[in-house]
Design a protein around this motif. Structure first.
Motif, PDB file in Angstrom:
ATOM      1  N   GLU A   1      10.645  41.738  34.153  1.00 25.89           N
ATOM      2  CA  GLU A   1       9.510  41.662  35.070  1.00 25.89           C
ATOM      3  C   GLU A   1       8.389  40.808  34.485  1.00 25.89           C
ATOM      4  OE1 GLU A   1       9.660  45.808  37.637  1.00 25.89           O
ATOM      5  OE2 GLU A   1       8.623  45.789  35.712  1.00 25.89           O
ATOM      6  N   ALA A   2       8.123  41.013  33.195  1.00 28.55           N
ATOM      7  CA  ALA A   2       7.050  40.251  32.550  1.00 28.55           C
ATOM      8  C   ALA A   2       7.390  38.770  32.498  1.00 28.55           C
ATOM      9  CB  ALA A   2       6.813  40.795  31.144  1.00 28.55           C
TER      10      ALA A   2
ATOM     11  N   SER B   1       9.532  37.077  34.490  1.00 23.33           N
ATOM     12  CA  SER B   1       9.719  36.453  35.801  1.00 23.33           C
ATOM     13  C   SER B   1       8.532  36.630  36.731  1.00 23.33           C
ATOM     14  CB  SER B   1      10.958  37.043  36.478  1.00 23.33           C
ATOM     15  OG  SER B   1      10.767  38.418  36.792  1.00 23.33           O
ATOM     16  N   GLN B   2       7.635  37.563  36.369  1.00 25.65           N
ATOM     17  CA  GLN B   2       6.493  37.881  37.242  1.00 25.65           C
ATOM     18  C   GLN B   2       6.963  38.400  38.598  1.00 25.65           C
ATOM     19  OE1 GLN B   2       3.051  37.687  36.148  1.00 25.65           O
ATOM     20  NE2 GLN B   2       4.318  37.683  34.307  1.00 25.65           N
ATOM     21  N   GLN B   3       8.063  39.142  38.583  1.00 26.05           N
ATOM     22  CA  GLN B   3       8.571  39.759  39.808  1.00 26.05           C
ATOM     23  C   GLN B   3       8.784  41.252  39.583  1.00 26.05           C
ATOM     24  OE1 GLN B   3      11.610  37.757  42.092  1.00 26.05           O
ATOM     25  NE2 GLN B   3      11.373  35.857  40.928  1.00 26.05           N
ATOM     26  N   GLN B   4       8.613  42.051  40.611  1.00 26.61           N
ATOM     27  CA  GLN B   4       8.761  43.497  40.540  1.00 26.61           C
ATOM     28  C   GLN B   4      10.232  43.871  40.776  1.00 26.61           C
ATOM     29  OE1 GLN B   4       8.987  46.718  41.627  1.00 26.61           O
ATOM     30  NE2 GLN B   4       7.686  47.392  39.949  1.00 26.61           N
TER      31      GLN B   4
END
Length: 395
Positions: free
Chosen positions: A265-266, A268-271
């Protein structure tokens, strides 16, 4: 640190070889040879392979990949060395610099294990060294220089991370060599393995025996499909950087699934909470069915297809590719499938002739073809177990 003495003519391979063998006298007074090893990094050293092996045959940059085979299979050494060097270089590009730039590829007796890895070691059985399937087995084994030696699962419930990534690494190499179709064609068998015993969530798989067909299918095959779906979810541009970020963050450490999720997540900046809950904490896979109607648009603007994708998992949520083949240009559209029914609208200039859901096998799904493949797989596994039990009884 290990100092291993053997009779003359026996080669010894292990992690961290410090120099050429030395002539010594054995305890029985006969001439022998000593091999010295010193592995100073975390990793998992201690695997020792000793036998009457010929070689090495070298390949790769500065001959960093060396192949050791028996006389029986030495004719395959050059090709095997070439394949191993290509795979090692490919994974170095994909995953980053490994702990060591050296790799020894070693033949194993056919009555031991299909493959064994250790730092600087990738070993496969003799029957596979010249077989086409051996290229994939070797890729899987070499990938463990990153996804087993550098990073390890904290518990058996987290084993899907390393087992699955090594299986998917083999598919990534297959795609690199044979193109996207080679990957697409390999995925149905992986999906069958993923669903063959999918009654226990990966997050609870430690209740199964670590060497059972159930555990192996779940962690290897379903694990590989999770990485494949992550690639689809994140996109190619974010997928490999996210993997490299997680690998870098946990190098020389053990990792839990939740840690791995947060690292991805960190990077890729995706949830990804929903994704991991669905595929790691849940079981089952959707079976897609589409219903649609086609309408002609006025003023020669083409056609509009209005339809819905149905599947049987209430909490399912994931983007799925929809492909509309027409008299002219084929149109691909990404549809967010949420719950049991999701609507779509696709405009095309040519009249739609055929509509496919997930044509490139990005999503783990159930289908009649998958059921047939599962039955074949289980039959093969039962036959293999029968051969093993017969061999043990005879022994």
């Amino acid at each position: 640190e290990m100092h291993i003495r053997v009779p003359q003519g026996i080669k010894v391979l292990a992690s961290g070889q410090t120099g050429p063998m030395k002539k010594v006298t054995l305890a029985n007074g006969k001439p022998g040879e000593e091999y010295d090893f010193n592995w100073t990094k975390p990793g998992f050293p201690g695997t020792i392979i000793a036998g009457r092996l010929v070689g090495p045959v070298s390949a790769g940059l500065a001959g960093n990949v060396k192949v050791y085979l028996t006389v029986t299979h030495q004719a395959a050494a050059n090709k095997l060395a070439e394949n191993a060097a290509q795979e090692f270089e490919f994974f170095s590009t994909e995953f980053g610099v490994p702990e060591s730039s050296r790799l020894s590829v070693v033949e194993l007796p056919d009555d031991t294990l299909p493959a064994v890895w250790a730092p600087e070691i990738a070993a496969i059985s003799g029957s596979r060294v010249s077989d086409k399937s051996g290229i994939r087995l070797l890729a899987n084994t070499i990938a463990r220089q990153w996804w087993s030696s550098e990073i390890s699962p904290a518990t058996l419930n987290d084993a899907w991370i390393t087992n699955g990534m090594c299986r998917y690494a083999e598919l990534l190499y297959l795609e690199d060599q044979g193109g996207r179709n080679a990957l697409k064609n390999a995925l149905p068998d992986i999906a069958a393995g993923a669903l063959a015993y999918d009654t226990v969530p990966l997050s609870s798989v430690s209740r199964l025996g670590a060497f059972s067909p159930e555990f192996q299918s779940m962690t290897l095959e379903k694990g590989a499909l999770i990485f494949h779906m992550l690639r689809w979810e994140l996109g190619d541009a974010a997928f490999l950087p996210a993997l490299r970020g997680a690998l870098s963050q946990y190098t020389d450490k053990s990792v839990r699934t939740l840690d791995f999720e947060h690292a991805l997540e960190a990077a890729s900046q995706q949830q990804l909470t929903r994704f991991f809950a669905q595929w790691v904490d849940g079981t089952g896979a959707p079976q897609f069915v589409n219903k649609y109607a086609v309408y002609r648009l006025g003023n020669n603007k083409g056609f509009r297809t209005i339809g819905e994708i149905n599947q049987d998992l209430d909490l399912f949520r994931m983007p799925v590719e929809l492909r509309v083949e027409t008299d002219g240009k084929t149109v691909n559209q990404r549809v967010d499938v949420v719950g049991t029914t999701s609507q779509f609208i696709v405009d095309t200039f040519g009249r739609p002739r055929h509509i496919m859901i997930d044509p490139d096998n990005w999503v783990l799904k159930s289908s009649p073809d998958t059921t047939v493949r599962i039955n074949i797989l289980k039959g093969q596994q039962l036959a293999a177990q029968g051969d093993l039990l017969g061999a043990l009884a005879e022994y």
